[in-house]
Design a protein around this motif. Structure first.
Motif, mmCIF file in Angstrom:
data_model
loop_
_atom_site.group_PDB
_atom_site.id
_atom_site.type_symbol
_atom_site.label_atom_id
_atom_site.label_comp_id
_atom_site.label_asym_id
_atom_site.label_seq_id
_atom_site.Cartn_x
_atom_site.Cartn_y
_atom_site.Cartn_z
ATOM 1 N N PHE A 74 6.894 13.232 -64.144
ATOM 2 C CA PHE A 74 7.874 12.833 -63.120
ATOM 3 C C PHE A 74 7.210 12.221 -61.885
ATOM 4 C CE2 PHE A 74 10.061 16.180 -65.587
ATOM 5 C CZ PHE A 74 11.136 15.431 -66.034
ATOM 6 N N LEU A 123 10.256 15.797 -58.365
ATOM 7 C CA LEU A 123 11.190 16.594 -59.168
ATOM 8 C C LEU A 123 10.493 17.711 -59.934
ATOM 9 C CD1 LEU A 123 13.220 13.649 -60.715
ATOM 10 C CD2 LEU A 123 13.744 14.891 -58.645
ATOM 11 N N LEU A 124 9.602 18.413 -59.278
ATOM 12 C CA LEU A 124 8.891 19.492 -59.971
ATOM 13 C C LEU A 124 9.726 20.754 -59.985
ATOM 14 C CD1 LEU A 124 5.394 18.847 -58.424
ATOM 15 C CD2 LEU A 124 6.276 18.087 -60.615
ATOM 16 N N THR A 125 9.786 21.385 -61.146
ATOM 17 C CA THR A 125 10.552 22.634 -61.240
ATOM 18 C C THR A 125 9.706 23.770 -60.668
ATOM 19 O OG1 THR A 125 9.737 23.000 -63.443
ATOM 20 C CG2 THR A 125 11.857 21.895 -63.255
ATOM 21 N N PRO A 126 10.305 24.654 -59.912
ATOM 22 C CA PRO A 126 9.517 25.678 -59.203
ATOM 23 C C PRO A 126 8.955 26.783 -60.092
ATOM 24 C CG PRO A 126 11.849 25.984 -58.760
ATOM 25 C CD PRO A 126 11.733 24.723 -59.547
ATOM 26 N N THR A 127 9.684 27.137 -61.175
ATOM 27 C CA THR A 127 9.301 28.341 -61.933
ATOM 28 C C THR A 127 7.879 28.257 -62.484
ATOM 29 O OG1 THR A 127 11.603 28.687 -62.498
ATOM 30 C CG2 THR A 127 9.995 29.883 -63.794
ATOM 31 N N GLU A 160 15.923 25.254 -59.212
ATOM 32 C CA GLU A 160 15.930 24.636 -60.546
ATOM 33 C C GLU A 160 17.181 23.768 -60.729
ATOM 34 O OE1 GLU A 160 13.658 24.635 -62.853
ATOM 35 O OE2 GLU A 160 12.388 26.406 -62.602
ATOM 36 N N VAL A 219 16.784 20.497 -58.976
ATOM 37 C CA VAL A 219 15.937 19.607 -59.787
ATOM 38 C C VAL A 219 16.733 19.048 -60.968
ATOM 39 C CG1 VAL A 219 13.878 19.521 -61.261
ATOM 40 C CG2 VAL A 219 13.797 20.754 -59.113
ATOM 41 N N GLN A 265 18.806 16.147 -59.932
ATOM 42 C CA GLN A 265 17.995 14.943 -59.700
ATOM 43 C C GLN A 265 17.517 14.328 -61.010
ATOM 44 O OE1 GLN A 265 15.698 16.910 -56.123
ATOM 45 N NE2 GLN A 265 15.258 14.742 -56.181
ATOM 46 N N GLN A 266 17.034 15.216 -61.913
ATOM 47 C CA GLN A 266 16.478 14.714 -63.175
ATOM 48 C C GLN A 266 17.550 14.120 -64.073
ATOM 49 O OE1 GLN A 266 14.365 17.985 -64.956
ATOM 50 N NE2 GLN A 266 12.473 17.546 -63.866
#
Lengths: 349, 83
Positions: free
Chosen positions: A98, A102-106, B42, B45, B48-49
């Motif tokens: 990406f 848009l990085l997912t936090p988990t 999440e 995100v 957005q994605q």
């Protein structure tokens, strides 16, 4: 200090405190942990955020605490060389995919090396001392040393100490490319016969409840721990072993059994072969890495084996040992890549 | 809304939950599906994605992510704006 309880998830059937009878055979240069049904140990709401290594670590820790009948330990200390690789891989891959947006936090949150110790602390609502050691082939030994010091200095009366490392598809590919693993057909049960370069990849999660005071259910007494880095030659290794035993007023004649970290690599196993002709001559030595594979914290698997051997007084049936002599004192000698060397001494309570 | 439910399940790794288990008007957080603040990130995100929608005002979060229906309405309204 004493080992009061254990929990172990490994490529063998070690979880659940069942007798270790038959070795699980693997074909190829990678051993994978046999995982339990986690729902018995971890809240399903929490499981969804946990990658495989976190589940393994948390479940092994919970089994250990259950056996010790301790709800909240005085300290939690973990050791890991690789950390949570799957989450790290996921996080870094998404950064590339990406374009650093848009990085997912988990995956990011769970990718740190102290994730497992932290998860255990969160689950237990334990606000006590919590530390993680990341020292390559000394990661487990460093965690163990910290646990020993906490008990010796009366900062804790019990400490949960564990080691966790996983092998993922990506890390296996990279390490394979570096030439650390054997190529072609290989079985873990025949790994010592190969006489070729490289070893077999392993992984595992082993936890121990260390206690300052003895109890009727203790596995073993932890008498000593010593690490040394990059010895110049085999003579220095021998000197370190003899001096370690001397410091603990033990002679080689007192040792009933030696667990050695032989891993089938013709180059690094030479150290063990040389020792077999000198300080370990005529001693009963047992190899264990055909069961768990090679990984930086594999000495934790050896300590688990030593603890159960001392508790029962004999080697588990998986080793098919002919000796009937009761096992009272065990020495573990392990080295990782001929760089990180460790000695651990355990005895019957 | 079925697609959105499937996306939520995949993004949050909601094991053992099927799209039909999530009510259209069931609260997503706390007493409903039991989601928390990390899940909120999440979901941002996910918007957005999957839908190229950026939640510009963080204070809108509780309203937008209240239920699957409020999320779907927000997506529909913003996709119409983007056309």
């Amino acid at each position: 200090m004493y080992i009061r309880a254990t929990g172990n998830i490994s490529p063998q059937k070690t979880f659940g405190h069942q007798p270790l009878v038959d070795a699980v055979a693997y074909t190829g240069n990678r051993l994978a942990c046999i995982e339990p049904d986690y729902k018995e140990f971890i809240d399903p709401k929490l499981i969804r955020r946990m990658s495989r290594i976190i589940r393994m670590g948390v479940a092994a820790a919970m089994e250990c605490l259950q056996e010790a009948d301790i709800k909240v330990p005085d300290a939690i200390v973990t050791g890991t060389a690789y950390g949570c690789l799957e989450d790290t891989n996921s996080f870094l891959s998404k950064m590339v995919e990406f374009n650093e947006e848009l990085l997912t936090p988990t995956a990011f949150i769970q990718s740190t090396h102290n994730t497992i110790g932290a998860q255990i602390g969160l689950m237990l609502q334990c606000n006590n001392y919590n530390n993680a050691f990341v020292h390559r082939g000394f990661s487990f030994e460093s965690a163990l040393l910290d646990g020993i010091l906490l008990l010796k200095e009366n900062d804790a009366s019990n400490v949960l100490v564990g080691a966790i490392d996983e092998i993922t598809n990506t890390s296996h590919t990279i390490i394979n490319r570096l030439g650390l693993y054997k190529q072609g057909e290989v079985s873990n049960l025949d790994v010592y016969k190969t006489k070729t370069k490289g070893t077999i990849a392993g992984e595992g999660a082993a936890f121990f409840l260390l206690a300052a005071e003895p109890s009727a259910t203790n596995y073993a007494k932890l008498d000593g721990l010593h690490t040394f880095y990059k010895p110049d030659n085999i003579a220095e290794v021998e000197k370190q072993i003899v001096s370690f035993l001397n410091r603990h007023s033990v002679s080689m004649n007192d040792i009933d059994l030696i667990f050695t970290g032989k891993n089938g690599d013709a180059v690094s196993d030479k150290i063990y072969d040389d020792l077999a002709e000198t300080v370990f001559e005529n001693k009963e030595t047992v190899n264990y890495k055909h069961l768990c594979g090679e990984y930086p914290t594999a000495a934790s698997f050896a300590m688990w084996l030593a603890a159960i051997s001392i508790k029962t007084g004999q080697l588990p049936a998986i080793f098919d040992s002919a000796s009937n002599k009761k096992i009272n004192k065990v020495l573990i000698y392990n080295h990782y890549l001929s760089i990180h060397h460790s000695l651990t001494l355990l005895s019957a309570c | 809304m079925l697609d959105l439910k499937e996306q939520i399940i995949a993004q949050l790794n909601l094991q053992d939950i099927k799209p039909e288990d999530i009510g259209d008007d069931q609260p997503l957080f706390v007493e409903g599906l039991g989601l928390d603040s990390i899940d909120a990130l999440e979901l941002i995100v996910l918007l957005q994605q999957q839908y190229k929608i950026k939640l510009s005002n963080a204070e809108d979060g509780p309203k937008v992510f209240k239920t699957v229906r409020t999320m779907a309405e927000y997506i529909t309204a913003h996709q119409a704006q983007n056309v």
